[in-house]
Design an enzyme around this catalytic site. Structure first.
Site, PDB file in Angstrom:
ATOM      1  N   HIS A 140      -3.002  -9.497 -53.530  1.00 59.35           N
ATOM      2  CA  HIS A 140      -2.364 -10.694 -52.966  1.00 59.35           C
ATOM      3  C   HIS A 140      -3.070 -11.941 -53.497  1.00 59.35           C
ATOM      4  CE1 HIS A 140      -1.193  -8.096 -49.236  1.00 59.35           C
ATOM      5  NE2 HIS A 140      -0.419  -7.852 -50.276  1.00 59.35           N
TER       6      HIS A 140
ATOM      7  N   ASP B 147       0.270  -4.190 -45.449  1.00 61.75           N
ATOM      8  CA  ASP B 147       0.938  -3.996 -46.738  1.00 61.75           C
ATOM      9  C   ASP B 147       0.295  -2.842 -47.506  1.00 61.75           C
ATOM     10  OD1 ASP B 147       2.720  -4.480 -48.836  1.00 61.75           O
ATOM     11  OD2 ASP B 147       1.295  -5.807 -49.851  1.00 61.75           O
TER      12      ASP B 147
ATOM     13  N   SER C  49      -6.056  -6.850 -50.734  1.00 66.52           N
ATOM     14  CA  SER C  49      -5.845  -8.229 -50.287  1.00 66.52           C
ATOM     15  C   SER C  49      -7.212  -8.872 -50.067  1.00 66.52           C
ATOM     16  CB  SER C  49      -4.974  -8.251 -49.025  1.00 66.52           C
ATOM     17  OG  SER C  49      -4.648  -9.578 -48.677  1.00 66.52           O
TER      18      SER C  49
END
Length: 349
Positions: free
Chosen positions: A189, A285, A163
């Site tokens: 992401h 995540d 991310s």
């Protein structure tokens, strides 16, 4: 003490909206708004802000030129404000290369309503970016030596999730992989449009063939597939091959694509053939999925705190016991290749 923020944007509307968004949060303190890089330079000297929001496209001196000068003279955490266009996504990726920590994409239409809809995300990103560890810009890693025994195999899969700070971390890992690397799947992401530009940039810079994934694509040696923005990417077994499947089901951990979705699908179908790494990023995540991969017999690693821009997702993985190894970024590619060799060649092509 509140985080001090400087807004740099040529649009009076955007400056006004960001001012309103920032001033609504007691943890943030607006120290100034600048319409161009020259006013910004003076305000930076005066206030030394903790974080800067910076428009990519500005008059007199564009955002990229200003960012380059800023990072050389006075490195400061920067959140880029980018347009959702092909040109905007290319410029944003270049900004991340130059040292920006993260970005927010401006809505195409209805900017006032769109920016307000993203208000919480903007405030959260400003706080995360302000705390981020700025990475020194490094030269591209040297190409790894060619192995005498190519790793061409449809069995082994390298899976990477990231991310905040991930675009540069992923680039460094892929630069360390040879043209005969096992197939790679990536979830970063990122919004729609940006993932295609990101894949094209990796394709130009690395020895792998990199593309944005399409539903039904096979995972092949020497190829890397990037999950498209706003789509989860799962992997399924199809005869002797692995293929990717895309869907637009509900967000997981607040994201679509989500790393957990990819990792958990791989744990179900690939097991010991997996080599997975969870890189820099905010939140959790990927941690649960990395644990599933380890429990299924795959090799797992997490990027260490010292080399992460944001030590969030890897920290969660380490605390869960999901990571077999915790490594600095510069050692990750070599570790993945070493584990691929140890686990046998699989089905040679």
């Amino acid at each position: 003490m509140p985080i001090s923020v400087l807004v740099v944007d040529d649009s009076a509307l955007i400056r006004s909206l960001l001012k309103e968004i920032i001033q609504a949060d007691p943890e943030l303190r607006l120290v100034g708004c600048a319409p161009d890089a020259f006013v910004a330079r003076d305000l930076i000297k005066q206030h030394a802000p903790d974080v800067i929001s910076l428009d990519v496209e500005m008059p007199r001196m564009d955002g990229l030129t200003f960012l380059d000068k800023l990072m050389k003279a006075r490195p400061t955490p920067v959140l880029m404000i980018s347009s959702l266009t092909e040109r905007g996504s290319e410029a944003t990726l270049r900004a991340l290369e130059l040292g920006a920590v993260d970005f927010i994409a401006k809505p195409r239409l209805g900017i006032a309503e769109g920016m307000q809809a993203y208000a919480e995300e903007i405030r959260a990103k400003l706080k995360t970016v302000a705390r981020a560890r700025l990475r020194r810009r490094a030269a591209d890693a040297p190409a790894p030596p060619e192995s005498a025994a190519p790793l061409l195999s449809t069995e082994k899969i390298i899976a990477l999730g990231a991310s905040t700070g991930g675009t540069e971390a992923l680039k460094e890992v892929l630069l360390g992989l040879p043209a005969h690397s096992p197939g790679v799947v990536i979830t970063q992401h990122m919004p729609p449009g940006f993932t295609r530009s990101f894949a094209e940039r990796l394709d130009r810079l690395t020895r792998l063939s990199v593309s944005e994934a399409r539903d039904g694509d096979r995972i092949l040696p020497g190829h890397a597939l990037v999950a498209p923005g706003d789509h989860h990417m799962e992997v399924q077994r199809s005869g002797a091959n692995y293929v990717v499947r895309l869907n637009r089901q509900a967000q997981v951990n607040g994201h679509r694509p989500a790393v957990d979705v990819m990792f958990e699908s791989l744990a179900r179908c690939a097991g010991r053939n997996l080599l997975a790494g969870l890189l820099t990023g905010m939140g959790k995540d990927g941690a649960r999925g990395l644990l599933a991969i380890r429990q299924a017999g795959g090799y797992t690693l997490a990027q260490d705190e010292a080399t992460c821009v944001v030590y969030g997702m890897p920290r969660e993985a380490v605390e869960l016991g999901a990571a077999e190894d915790v490594l600095p970024l510069e050692r990750i590619a070599a570790a993945l290749l070493q584990q691929a060799a140890r686990r046998g060649s699989g089905n040679r092509l």
